[in-house]
Design an enzyme around this catalytic site. Structure first.
Site, PDB file in Angstrom:
ATOM      1  N   LYS A 170       0.666  -1.138  -0.472  1.00  0.00           N
ATOM      2  CA  LYS A 170      -0.373  -0.173  -0.068  1.00  0.00           C
ATOM      3  C   LYS A 170       0.943   1.292   0.470  1.00  0.00           C
ATOM      4  O   LYS A 170       2.183   1.141  -0.316  1.00  0.00           O
ATOM      5  CB  LYS A 170      -0.516  -0.072   1.238  1.00  0.00           C
ATOM      6  CG  LYS A 170      -2.263  -1.375   1.418  1.00  0.00           C
ATOM      7  CD  LYS A 170      -2.571  -1.523   0.448  1.00  0.00           C
ATOM      8  CE  LYS A 170      -3.587  -2.913  -0.238  1.00  0.00           C
ATOM      9  NZ  LYS A 170      -4.680  -3.713   1.006  1.00  0.00           N
TER      10      LYS A 170
HETATM   11  C1  LIG Z   1      -5.568  -4.569   1.606  1.00  0.00           C
HETATM   12  C2  LIG Z   1      -6.782  -4.273   1.278  1.00  0.00           C
HETATM   13  C3  LIG Z   1      -7.254  -4.796   2.951  1.00  0.00           C
HETATM   14  C4  LIG Z   1      -7.372  -5.632   4.027  1.00  0.00           C
HETATM   15  O1  LIG Z   1      -6.233  -4.692   4.345  1.00  0.00           O
HETATM   16  P1  LIG Z   1      -5.186  -5.884   5.189  1.00  0.00           P
HETATM   17  O2  LIG Z   1      -4.085  -4.601   6.087  1.00  0.00           O
HETATM   18  O3  LIG Z   1      -4.120  -6.318   4.411  1.00  0.00           O
HETATM   19  O4  LIG Z   1      -5.848  -6.475   5.888  1.00  0.00           O
HETATM   20  C5  LIG Z   1      -9.068  -4.649   2.439  1.00  0.00           C
HETATM   21  N1  LIG Z   1      -9.147  -4.011   1.466  1.00  0.00           N
HETATM   22  C6  LIG Z   1      -9.015  -3.280   0.226  1.00  0.00           C
HETATM   23  C7  LIG Z   1      -9.385  -2.855  -0.641  1.00  0.00           C
HETATM   24  C8  LIG Z   1      -7.271  -4.107   0.610  1.00  0.00           C
HETATM   25  O5  LIG Z   1      -6.341  -3.526  -0.544  1.00  0.00           O
END
Ligand SMILES: *Cc1c(COP(=O)(O)O)cnc(C)c1O
Length: 388
Positions: free
Chosen positions: A194
């Site tokens: 991210k």
């Molecule tokens: C990454 C992501 C999540 C979950 O995040 P984590 O930190 O991996 O639990 C949820 N929704 C979307 C759209 C994501 O890209």
């Protein structure tokens, strides 16, 4: 010898990030300490929200949002089918039923039209929340989605892990993903791919003080300390979880957040270089469409490929890219097709999600990429799609 592979995404951790973590490790607080609040305050200021509540990861953020809204078993939550599993799963964690919305085949986003069609499938259930996902980093059409949700007695909860830094223009107003002008809450993730990374980490933003209080309470076992109580006293009105984000990771988050302007500018520059380099590959390959109101900091460089016209399967293209040192990923397999959801809700007809899934492929995009990498990726893609 294998060629080094450019992954589709990765973190950028620099010496000062490492120093920030080391300093936190030498401090008094490994978990709940003053850096948690500082990270929350700076994050809230960065996205323009009144409150931010840090938590263990983006999935925990979604679960906390459902708990804060007090969503009950048997109630309905709408999620788009093109998203990560967690967007839908959070409804199931509280016993609610997922109503899958279709998406626009060219943006991958839930639209007012696909939401309206999902609302026809509530089966008499009380709708509590609609979860737009800002897929790839492009913003969903929040004002119109908000109106539809409100008319149905529900609120929006934006699942925003892809869109930290994205701005939107609705009418004359410039808004920012996370400022929650149209939604009850927005959730973020700091997973390594991210926009900023803490390893595991998440955040919920809200402008509602009561929701912020509930998010904080449910993040830490549901415990409260009534005012004026003895120093050892705590009470639990209802059970919560341990979804805290440690002080050490908040120190990393703060250090990363300070770099958001640079990371965002780099992502924007790379995306624009991609658009230029990909133009000659049209109509076989097109970047996912960008909605008029969205000015994205892209998380994913997703292209839509007409594999049939190219005479190549996606697997052949993925393998040919890999052989040339280019990683790629599919975002996403429609969630409604997962065995669990198929068993629960049967086979749904969501043609936009199918059309998106049939064509999508995400190419490498992260701030540490070199300018020359974009040309290298596009050349590899061109070769992968050419007749042999
Ligand atoms: C990454 C992501 C999540 C979950 O995040 P984590 O930190 O991996 O639990 C949820 N929704 C979307 C759209 C994501 O890209």
């Amino acid at each position: 010898m294998s060629v080094p592979v450019l992954p589709y995404g990765r973190q950028t951790i620099e010496d000062d990030d490492i120093a920030a973590v080391a300093e936190a490790l030498r401090g008094d607080f490994l978990t709940t300490g003053p850096t948690v609040e500082r990270f929350e305050r700076v994050f809230a200021e960065t996205v323009g929200a009144r409150h931010a509540v840090a938590c263990a990861n983006g999935t925990a953020a979604l679960h906390l949002a459902m708990l804060a809204l007090d969503v009950q078993p048997g109630e309905a939550v709408v999620a788009p089918s093109i998203t990560f599993l967690a967007t839908a799963n959070c409804a199931r964690y509280v016993g609610a039923e997922v109503v899958f919305a279709d998406v626009d085949p060219d943006t991958g986003l839930m639209t007012p039209d696909t939401l309206a069609r999902a609302l026809e499938r509530l089966d008499g259930r009380r709708l509590r929340a609609v979860l737009p996902v800002h897929l790839r980093g492009d913003a969903a059409e929040l004002p119109a989605l908000e109106t539809l949700a409100q008319d149905a007695g529900a609120v929006l909860v934006e699942d925003a892990p892809h869109a930290l830094g994205t701005t939107m223009k609705f009418g004359n107003a410039t808004e920012q993903v996370g400022d929650v002008r149209h939604s009850a809450m927005a959730t973020f993730s700091f997973h390594p791919v991210k926009t900023i990374a803490t390893g595991e980490g998440g955040m919920v933003t809200t402008n509602d003080a009561a929701l912020a209080e509930r998010l904080r309470r449910m993040r830490s076992h549901g415990m409260v300390r009534p005012e004026g109580c003895e120093p050892w006293w705590y009470e639990m009105p209802e059970p919560g979880l341990n979804y805290r984000l440690p002080d050490v990771l908040c120190a990393l988050g703060l250090s990363q957040l300070a770099k958001l302007p640079r990371f965002a500018a780099r992502r924007r520059a790379l995306a624009s270089a991609y658009r230029e380099a990909l133009a000659p590959l049209a109509p076989l390959v097109r970047p996912a469409a960008q909605p008029a109101w969205s000015d994205p900091v892209l998380h994913l460089m997703t292209v839509l490929i007409d594999f049939e016209a190219a005479g190549r399967t996606r697997l052949q293209v993925v393998e040919a890219l890999r052989a040339r040192g280019v990683g790629s990923q599919v975002h996403y397999i429609p969630v409604h097709r997962q065995p669990y959801y198929r068993d629960r809700y049967g086979d749904l007809d969501l043609p936009g999600a199918e059309a998106w899934y049939a064509r999508c492929l995400s190419l490498p995009l992260y701030p540490g990429m070199e300018d020359a990498d974009v040309a290298r990726v596009v050349e590899a893609l061109q070769a992968a799609l050419s007749p042999t």
